[in-house]
Design a protein around this motif. Structure first.
Motif, PDB file in Angstrom:
ATOM      1  N   HIS A 246       0.836  -1.200   0.000  1.00 36.40           N
ATOM      2  CA  HIS A 246       0.000   0.000   0.000  1.00 36.40           C
ATOM      3  C   HIS A 246       0.876   1.258   0.000  1.00 36.40           C
ATOM      4  O   HIS A 246       0.549   2.255  -0.647  1.00 36.40           O
ATOM      5  CB  HIS A 246      -0.914   0.019   1.224  1.00 36.40           C
ATOM      6  N   ILE A 247       1.972   1.201   0.748  1.00 31.89           N
ATOM      7  CA  ILE A 247       2.873   2.352   0.809  1.00 31.89           C
ATOM      8  C   ILE A 247       3.555   2.567  -0.545  1.00 31.89           C
ATOM      9  O   ILE A 247       3.762   3.713  -0.970  1.00 31.89           O
ATOM     10  CB  ILE A 247       3.895   2.169   1.939  1.00 31.89           C
ATOM     11  N   GLU A 248       3.906   1.493  -1.246  1.00 27.41           N
ATOM     12  CA  GLU A 248       4.459   1.637  -2.596  1.00 27.41           C
ATOM     13  C   GLU A 248       3.467   2.355  -3.505  1.00 27.41           C
ATOM     14  O   GLU A 248       3.845   3.233  -4.294  1.00 27.41           O
ATOM     15  CB  GLU A 248       4.791   0.261  -3.180  1.00 27.41           C
ATOM     16  N   ASP A 249       2.202   1.966  -3.414  1.00 26.07           N
ATOM     17  CA  ASP A 249       1.146   2.606  -4.211  1.00 26.07           C
ATOM     18  C   ASP A 249       1.029   4.082  -3.847  1.00 26.07           C
ATOM     19  O   ASP A 249       0.984   4.959  -4.714  1.00 26.07           O
ATOM     20  CB  ASP A 249      -0.171   1.871  -3.964  1.00 26.07           C
ATOM     21  N   ALA A 250       0.991   4.381  -2.543  1.00 27.01           N
ATOM     22  CA  ALA A 250       0.891   5.774  -2.103  1.00 27.01           C
ATOM     23  C   ALA A 250       2.084   6.589  -2.575  1.00 27.01           C
ATOM     24  O   ALA A 250       1.933   7.739  -3.022  1.00 27.01           O
ATOM     25  CB  ALA A 250       0.771   5.834  -0.582  1.00 27.01           C
ATOM     26  N   ALA A 251       3.282   6.022  -2.472  1.00 34.33           N
ATOM     27  CA  ALA A 251       4.488   6.734  -2.901  1.00 34.33           C
ATOM     28  C   ALA A 251       4.436   7.046  -4.390  1.00 34.33           C
ATOM     29  O   ALA A 251       4.840   8.132  -4.829  1.00 34.33           O
ATOM     30  CB  ALA A 251       5.724   5.902  -2.576  1.00 34.33           C
ATOM     31  N   LYS A 252       3.943   6.086  -5.196  1.00 39.20           N
ATOM     32  CA  LYS A 252       3.837   6.314  -6.647  1.00 39.20           C
ATOM     33  C   LYS A 252       2.827   7.419  -6.936  1.00 39.20           C
ATOM     34  O   LYS A 252       3.088   8.322  -7.757  1.00 39.20           O
ATOM     35  CB  LYS A 252       3.401   5.014  -7.325  1.00 39.20           C
ATOM     36  N   ARG A 253       1.676   7.378  -6.296  1.00 42.33           N
ATOM     37  CA  ARG A 253       0.652   8.405  -6.520  1.00 42.33           C
ATOM     38  C   ARG A 253       1.180   9.789  -6.127  1.00 42.33           C
ATOM     39  O   ARG A 253       0.985  10.780  -6.847  1.00 42.33           O
ATOM     40  CB  ARG A 253      -0.599   8.090  -5.710  1.00 42.33           C
ATOM     41  N   LEU A 254       1.844   9.863  -4.963  1.00 41.74           N
ATOM     42  CA  LEU A 254       2.351  11.149  -4.515  1.00 41.74           C
ATOM     43  C   LEU A 254       3.480  11.649  -5.415  1.00 41.74           C
ATOM     44  O   LEU A 254       3.555  12.851  -5.738  1.00 41.74           O
ATOM     45  CB  LEU A 254       2.850  11.031  -3.069  1.00 41.74           C
ATOM     46  N   SER A 255       4.372  10.758  -5.850  1.00 45.06           N
ATOM     47  CA  SER A 255       5.460  11.167  -6.738  1.00 45.06           C
ATOM     48  C   SER A 255       4.910  11.694  -8.053  1.00 45.06           C
ATOM     49  O   SER A 255       5.404  12.708  -8.592  1.00 45.06           O
ATOM     50  CB  SER A 255       6.398   9.987  -6.984  1.00 45.06           C
ATOM     51  N   ASP A 256       3.879  11.041  -8.598  1.00 42.75           N
ATOM     52  CA  ASP A 256       3.266  11.520  -9.841  1.00 42.75           C
ATOM     53  C   ASP A 256       2.613  12.884  -9.623  1.00 42.75           C
ATOM     54  O   ASP A 256       2.700  13.772 -10.493  1.00 42.75           O
ATOM     55  CB  ASP A 256       2.232  10.516 -10.339  1.00 42.75           C
ATOM     56  N   TYR A 257       1.959  13.064  -8.486  1.00 40.89           N
ATOM     57  CA  TYR A 257       1.338  14.347  -8.184  1.00 40.89           C
ATOM     58  C   TYR A 257       2.380  15.458  -8.093  1.00 40.89           C
ATOM     59  O   TYR A 257       2.213  16.545  -8.658  1.00 40.89           O
ATOM     60  CB  TYR A 257       0.574  14.237  -6.848  1.00 40.89           C
ATOM     61  N   ILE A 258       3.471  15.173  -7.393  1.00 38.74           N
ATOM     62  CA  ILE A 258       4.538  16.166  -7.241  1.00 38.74           C
ATOM     63  C   ILE A 258       5.149  16.540  -8.596  1.00 38.74           C
ATOM     64  O   ILE A 258       5.447  17.710  -8.856  1.00 38.74           O
ATOM     65  CB  ILE A 258       5.606  15.628  -6.282  1.00 38.74           C
ATOM     66  N   ALA A 259       5.296  15.562  -9.479  1.00 41.24           N
ATOM     67  CA  ALA A 259       5.873  15.818 -10.797  1.00 41.24           C
ATOM     68  C   ALA A 259       4.999  16.748 -11.629  1.00 41.24           C
ATOM     69  O   ALA A 259       5.501  17.458 -12.518  1.00 41.24           O
ATOM     70  CB  ALA A 259       6.081  14.501 -11.548  1.00 41.24           C
ATOM     71  N   ARG A 260       3.696  16.760 -11.320  1.00 38.78           N
ATOM     72  CA  ARG A 260       2.766  17.613 -12.101  1.00 38.78           C
ATOM     73  C   ARG A 260       2.660  19.024 -11.561  1.00 38.78           C
ATOM     74  O   ARG A 260       2.025  19.876 -12.190  1.00 38.78           O
ATOM     75  CB  ARG A 260       1.391  16.968 -12.145  1.00 38.78           C
ATOM     76  N   LEU A 261       3.203  19.275 -10.388  1.00 38.02           N
ATOM     77  CA  LEU A 261       3.080  20.617  -9.795  1.00 38.02           C
ATOM     78  C   LEU A 261       3.886  21.646 -10.584  1.00 38.02           C
ATOM     79  O   LEU A 261       4.968  21.361 -11.094  1.00 38.02           O
ATOM     80  CB  LEU A 261       3.579  20.583  -8.343  1.00 38.02           C
TER      81      LEU A 261
END
Length: 389
Positions: A374-389
């Motif tokens: 679950h943490i791997e999934d969360a890390a991927k979602r957050l990393s993708d979000y940060i890349a779009r900022l």
């Protein structure tokens, strides 16, 4: 006059939890990864549940010992001997209706209206409101984020002490920062308390969640002497996945035991006996389960922090202890607004740093006591979000 305006100012001044605001905003959504609250994703293990269930079905539903049933106080004594090498008789232990109530009762015992109590900030917000609701003034002392970690300025702490100061609240390992006091820090804090005649309320709930040293974090139990004014608040919530049980305890000098029993009597009159039976088994048979929780946290800490730091847009230290990544994202100035946006766009629930007081407003908190997948999934979602900022 409105109904609200007719209430006490202490009650009406108590703020809505900034953490719960985000939880209520997004609770129940599909595909949600809730890292906002300080709890894991494992339910209470069956061996604990069965002990409580058997006691409930066996009729243990009457008033009971206000300080806690003798078997639980003995189990707490044994637990501290195993994990802290401390020889504390059962007379040192007082069972409470959650760690939160343990803190409330300790604050009531240590202070009165008009007094001051110092805490280290950023800080779990409930302690601040518990102090203020008691009629005491909560005084925050910021710790600093420097050189990739959080540091306590002892001179700043001493400068905050006034003639009205009656106690220090010290949470180590810390929620939310993960700051963990060294033995030298604890000795210095204790020396300040002795010098100024202060109580210490030590929140060591996360003592076993320690990732950089021995089997546990340094404790005031390692440096204090008989007669020192130290009360410890603790809880069954984190170690044994019992957050919903609302059972905690205090460790305090037997000399003040009747005072603490009286405060328990006039608040809850004690914890349900069948719940205490579950707590006894948690202590006596639950060390392996606690180790499982600690290893889940250790693994997930590495997964989450490695991924976010690798974006080169996140400032965060790998915490020495506790269960939280406290992180700052480039460009995020309003963490409340960011937490709402992140859960809307990624389904990852984070707690806003605005909830944790001075020094935390630009940070976000993520609890990593979860399944590493679950943490791997969360890390991927957050990393993708940060890349779009």
């Amino acid at each position: 006059m409105s109904l609200i305006n007719s209430l006490s100012q202490r009650a009406t001044d108590a703020p809505e939890s900034g953490i719960v605001e985000i939880i209520n905003y997004a609770r129940g959504r599909d595909n949600l990864l809730p890292l906002w609250a300080g709890e894991g994703d494992l339910p209470t293990p069956d061996f604990i549940n069965r002990a409580a269930s058997d006691a409930l079905l066996g009729g243990e539903t009457f008033y009971t010992w206000q300080r806690g049933i003798p078997e639980l106080r003995q189990a707490l004594s044994d637990y501290y001997h195993r994990h802290f090498s401390a020889s504390l008789s059962p007379d040192h232990f007082y069972v409470t209706g959650s760690g939160m109530q343990a803190i409330q009762l300790a604050v009531q015992a240590m202070t009165q209206a008009g007094d001051e109590m110092i805490y280290l900030s950023p800080c779990w917000p409930n302690i601040v409101s518990a102090i203020n609701i008691a009629g005491t003034k909560a005084v925050g002392v910021e710790i600093d984020y420097v050189d990739g970690g959080w540091k306590l300025d002892l001179a700043r702490l001493e400068n905050a002490i006034t003639p009205k100061t009656k106690a220090l609240f010290i949470n180590t390992p810390s929620n939310p920062t993960g700051w963990t006091a060294s033995l030298e820090d604890l000795k210095a804090i204790l020396a300040l308390a002795r010098k100024h005649g202060l109580w210490i309320l030590a929140d060591e709930i996360y003592a076993l969640y320690y990732f950089v040293g021995e089997r546990r974090a340094p404790s005031f139990l390692d440096v204090m002497e008989e007669g020192d004014r130290v009360i410890f608040a603790n809880s069954f919530s984190k170690n044994w996945s019992m957050t919903g049980w609302r059972v905690g305890w205090l460790v305090a000098p037997p000399e003040i035991g009747q005072v603490l029993e009286n405060l328990i009597q006039y608040s809850t009159s004690g914890v349900a006996q069948f719940m205490q039976r579950g707590a006894v088994v948690a202590l006596n048979e639950g060390d392996a389960f606690v180790r499982e929780n600690i290893e889940r946290a250790r693994t997930s800490r590495e997964i989450l922090l490695n991924a976010l730091i690798a974006t080169n847009r996140v400032r965060s230290a790998k915490p020495d202890g506790a269960l939280y990544a406290f992180l700052e994202i480039d460009g995020v100035k309003d963490s409340r607004k960011a937490a709402l946006d992140i859960v809307d766009k990624t389904g990852v629930g984070l707690a806003p740093g605005t909830a944790f007081g001075a020094g935390g407003s630009t940070f976000l908190r993520a609890c990593f006591l979860r399944n590493p997948l679950h943490i791997e999934d969360a890390a991927k979602r957050l990393s993708d979000y940060i890349a779009r900022l």
